[in-house]
Each structure stands twice: as C-alpha cells, then as structure tokens.
Enzyme design. Structure first.
Site, PDB file in Angstrom:
ATOM      1  N   ASP A  81      -1.937   9.225 -10.599  1.00 36.51           N
ATOM      2  CA  ASP A  81      -1.921   8.094 -11.535  1.00 36.51           C
ATOM      3  C   ASP A  81      -0.493   7.797 -12.002  1.00 36.51           C
ATOM      4  O   ASP A  81      -0.101   6.630 -12.148  1.00 36.51           O
ATOM      5  CB  ASP A  81      -2.805   8.393 -12.741  1.00 36.51           C
ATOM      6  CG  ASP A  81      -4.291   8.429 -12.389  1.00 36.51           C
ATOM      7  OD1 ASP A  81      -4.639   8.004 -11.276  1.00 36.51           O
ATOM      8  OD2 ASP A  81      -5.076   8.880 -13.240  1.00 36.51           O
ATOM      9  N   ASP A 104       0.845  -1.190   0.000  1.00 36.60           N
ATOM     10  CA  ASP A 104       0.000   0.000   0.000  1.00 36.60           C
ATOM     11  C   ASP A 104       0.889   1.252   0.000  1.00 36.60           C
ATOM     12  O   ASP A 104       1.822   1.355   0.811  1.00 36.60           O
ATOM     13  CB  ASP A 104      -0.909   0.000   1.236  1.00 36.60           C
ATOM     14  CG  ASP A 104      -1.935   1.111   1.195  1.00 36.60           C
ATOM     15  OD1 ASP A 104      -2.993   0.895   0.571  1.00 36.60           O
ATOM     16  OD2 ASP A 104      -1.683   2.183   1.774  1.00 36.60           O
ATOM     17  N   ASN A 122      -2.508  13.007  -4.171  1.00 37.05           N
ATOM     18  CA  ASN A 122      -3.655  13.396  -4.991  1.00 37.05           C
ATOM     19  C   ASN A 122      -4.118  14.813  -4.655  1.00 37.05           C
ATOM     20  O   ASN A 122      -4.433  15.610  -5.543  1.00 37.05           O
ATOM     21  CB  ASN A 122      -4.810  12.421  -4.794  1.00 37.05           C
ATOM     22  CG  ASN A 122      -4.701  11.193  -5.687  1.00 37.05           C
ATOM     23  OD1 ASN A 122      -4.044  11.230  -6.726  1.00 37.05           O
ATOM     24  ND2 ASN A 122      -5.326  10.110  -5.288  1.00 37.05           N
ATOM     25  N   GLU A 125      -4.619   2.526  -4.328  1.00 41.65           N
ATOM     26  CA  GLU A 125      -3.159   2.446  -4.168  1.00 41.65           C
ATOM     27  C   GLU A 125      -2.732   1.157  -3.488  1.00 41.65           C
ATOM     28  O   GLU A 125      -1.634   1.081  -2.936  1.00 41.65           O
ATOM     29  CB  GLU A 125      -2.653   3.646  -3.367  1.00 41.65           C
ATOM     30  CG  GLU A 125      -3.124   3.699  -1.926  1.00 41.65           C
ATOM     31  CD  GLU A 125      -4.456   4.405  -1.741  1.00 41.65           C
ATOM     32  OE1 GLU A 125      -4.704   4.895  -0.621  1.00 41.65           O
ATOM     33  OE2 GLU A 125      -5.249   4.481  -2.690  1.00 41.65           O
ATOM     34  N   HIS A 183      -4.987  14.369  -9.357  1.00 43.16           N
ATOM     35  CA  HIS A 183      -5.168  12.945  -9.647  1.00 43.16           C
ATOM     36  C   HIS A 183      -4.327  12.448 -10.821  1.00 43.16           C
ATOM     37  O   HIS A 183      -3.844  11.304 -10.791  1.00 43.16           O
ATOM     38  CB  HIS A 183      -6.649  12.652  -9.883  1.00 43.16           C
ATOM     39  CG  HIS A 183      -7.452  12.687  -8.619  1.00 43.16           C
ATOM     40  ND1 HIS A 183      -7.556  11.616  -7.765  1.00 43.16           N
ATOM     41  CD2 HIS A 183      -8.171  13.683  -8.041  1.00 43.16           C
ATOM     42  CE1 HIS A 183      -8.318  11.934  -6.716  1.00 43.16           C
ATOM     43  NE2 HIS A 183      -8.707  13.194  -6.863  1.00 43.16           N
TER      44      HIS A 183
END
Length: 301
Positions: free
Chosen positions: A195, A178, A186, A221, A191
C-alpha cells in the site's frame, strides 16, 4: 482591449467584494484581488500553488475550512476534481464562518479563473443537506486509499474528453500504467508495504502532471492517465518522465533500498472512439510494454 481599459478593469477587480484569482496551467497563483488575498491570508507578493495555499490554510486553521485527518489525502482527492471540467461551481466554507459560492472557469490552455461570492445569508436551512450530498458525491468519485480518482470518476472524465475530441480538433491522450512485479512486493514485504508503494507511486506521478491532467486508480496496481490538449509526442515525453521518476522512488522508509518500476501503454484518442475502443488500444499497448521487458512505454495510434 486598450491599456486604459485593462488598468480600469484591474482596479475594479481589486476593489470588488467578490474573491477573484487566476491560476496558471501548473496551478500557481498568478493574480489575486484584495478580497481573495485577505480571505486566504496572502501577502501582496505571495504567489503560491493552490495546493500550498490549502495546506497552509489547514495547518494555520484559517482561510478554507478543511475537515480531514490527513491533508495530503484531502489534497489528492481535491486535485483529482480540480481543473478537469471547463466550468465547475460548488459551495465552500471559510474558517471565519462565511459560506461561499465558488466557480472555476478553465481556458483552453489550462489556466483557471476562480471567483467566489458570499452567500452566507442564502438558503441556510438546506445547507447541511447540500453539504452531505457533496460529501457523498466526492466519496463516490474517490479511491479511498490514495485519494485520487477512482474508476467511476475516470470513466466520467474519459467520456467527457471523448465528447470534446469529437467536437474539437485538440488532441487527447490516454495511458494505462501498471506497477511491475507488484505481487512480489506484497509477498515479500507484506500488504501494508505494498500500500505504501502504491501511495508513493501516486505522489510520484502527480508531481509530473499539470492541473488539467486526469489521474486515477483503476484497481489494484493499475492506473489511468488522461492528458487533454496533448499530442502523442508530448504524452510520450510525459510518460518517460514518469518512468524515470518511478525508478528513483524509494517509498519505504524502513527499506530505502527497495525500488520499483512501472510499464505504460499509451494511445491518442480518435474522433470515432468510444470508451471501449480507446481503452482497448491503451491496454494492448500496455501488454506490449510488459512483453518487451517491462519498465518501458509502448504507444499505439
């Protein structure tokens, strides 16, 4: 097998019209007969990785016919299926118009025997239907953003490894990874930047893995890593390499100072495990890693 028989076998393989190749546990080509080398435009001396071979074929529009706008995403998707099953068979096109029946046979130590036969003349009337089916199956198993396995495919692989663990004594490990403080990335960078971080992390992890290892995105994530034929100690060493590589990664070209870390929860599969029990142990270990300051590994037996 005697030396004479080995020499005879290699000579006959080299004369065969069937394509034959052997890849090691790191997916590097170690042997290919003449038919394979001619079909994929390899010299006698070249020993590329499978990914390097496919990338070159794509760029030079020869060898395998690869229909994609992004070869790196295509490679990630293909590698998420390649080498994960003891045996796999599928159809493939070559740029010269041939239609091939490909098989992949895995050894216990991760080597792969690839064989291909020309079936251009067989059942061509249903070829497009089968190709559409294969495309749909790949899409159902693939995370669309990263090109690696999605949750559905991961659970299928995990179920297969659980069955193999019950039948054999070879160890298998499961890890959940994680990204730390990902919401902050973010919120601060947007965002699209988030990504890019996720895709950068995927490339970083894959560089540490063997062909037979399974890796995919559970969602957001969070990721899962499946390590067959791997002891807990070996899996811990692999995870530590991933942690170190993630610390070094700088996935945003516009912000080279921005880095990230991840946390990992690891467990070894037990003979009596099901998906829920081993997943719960790995998730609990991940929770412990997060509670211990993040950017670390926690193991659970």
């Amino acid at each position: 097998m005697t030396d004479a028989l080995c020499i005879k076998l290699l000579a006959m393989l080299d004369d065969s019209a069937a394509l034959v190749a052997l890849f090691d546990q790191y997916d590097m080509l170690r042997y290919a007969n003449t038919a394979f080398r001619q079909s994929f435009f390899l010299t006698q001396e070249e020993c590329l990785s499978w990914a390097e071979l496919m990338r070159r074929n794509y760029l030079q529009k020869q060898g395998s016919r690869i229909e994609t706008d992004n070869i790196e995403t295509w490679l990630r998707s293909a590698c998420s299926r390649r080498g994960k099953l003891p045996y796999r068979a599928f159809e493939a096109d070559l740029c010269d118009g041939r239609w091939m029946w490909m098989t992949e046979t895995m050894s216990a130590d991760g080597w792969m025997l690839c064989q291909a036969s020309d079936i251009t003349e067989l059942r061509a009337d249903k070829r497009e239907l089968r190709q559409a089916r294969d495309v749909a199956l790949r899409a159902a198993q693939t995370d669309p953003m990263t090109g690696i396995s999605n949750r559905t495919h991961l659970m299928q692989l995990l179920q297969l490894l659980l069955q193999q663990r019950r039948e054999h004594s070879a160890p298998v490990c499961l890890a959940i990874l994680d990204l730390d403080h990902f919401k902050r990335i973010n919120d601060l960078e947007g965002h699209p930047a988030g990504d890019q971080v996720i895709c950068g992390f995927v490339q970083t992890v894959r560089a540490q893995l063997r062909q037979r290892d399974g890796f995919g995105r559970l969602g957001g994530e969070e990721f899962m890593l499946l390590l067959p034929q791997t002891s807990l100690l070996e899996a811990e060493q692999c995870c530590e390499r991933i942690l170190a590589a993630a610390r070094r990664d700088r996935p945003l070209a516009a912000k080279p100072e921005l880095g990230y870390t991840c946390s990992i929860g690891l467990t070894e599969l037990r003979p009596d495990d099901d998906i829920a029990s081993c997943y719960a142990r790995a998730d609990e270990a991940l929770y412990h890693a997060k509670g211990s300051g993040r950017d670390c590994l926690s193991s659970s037996r």
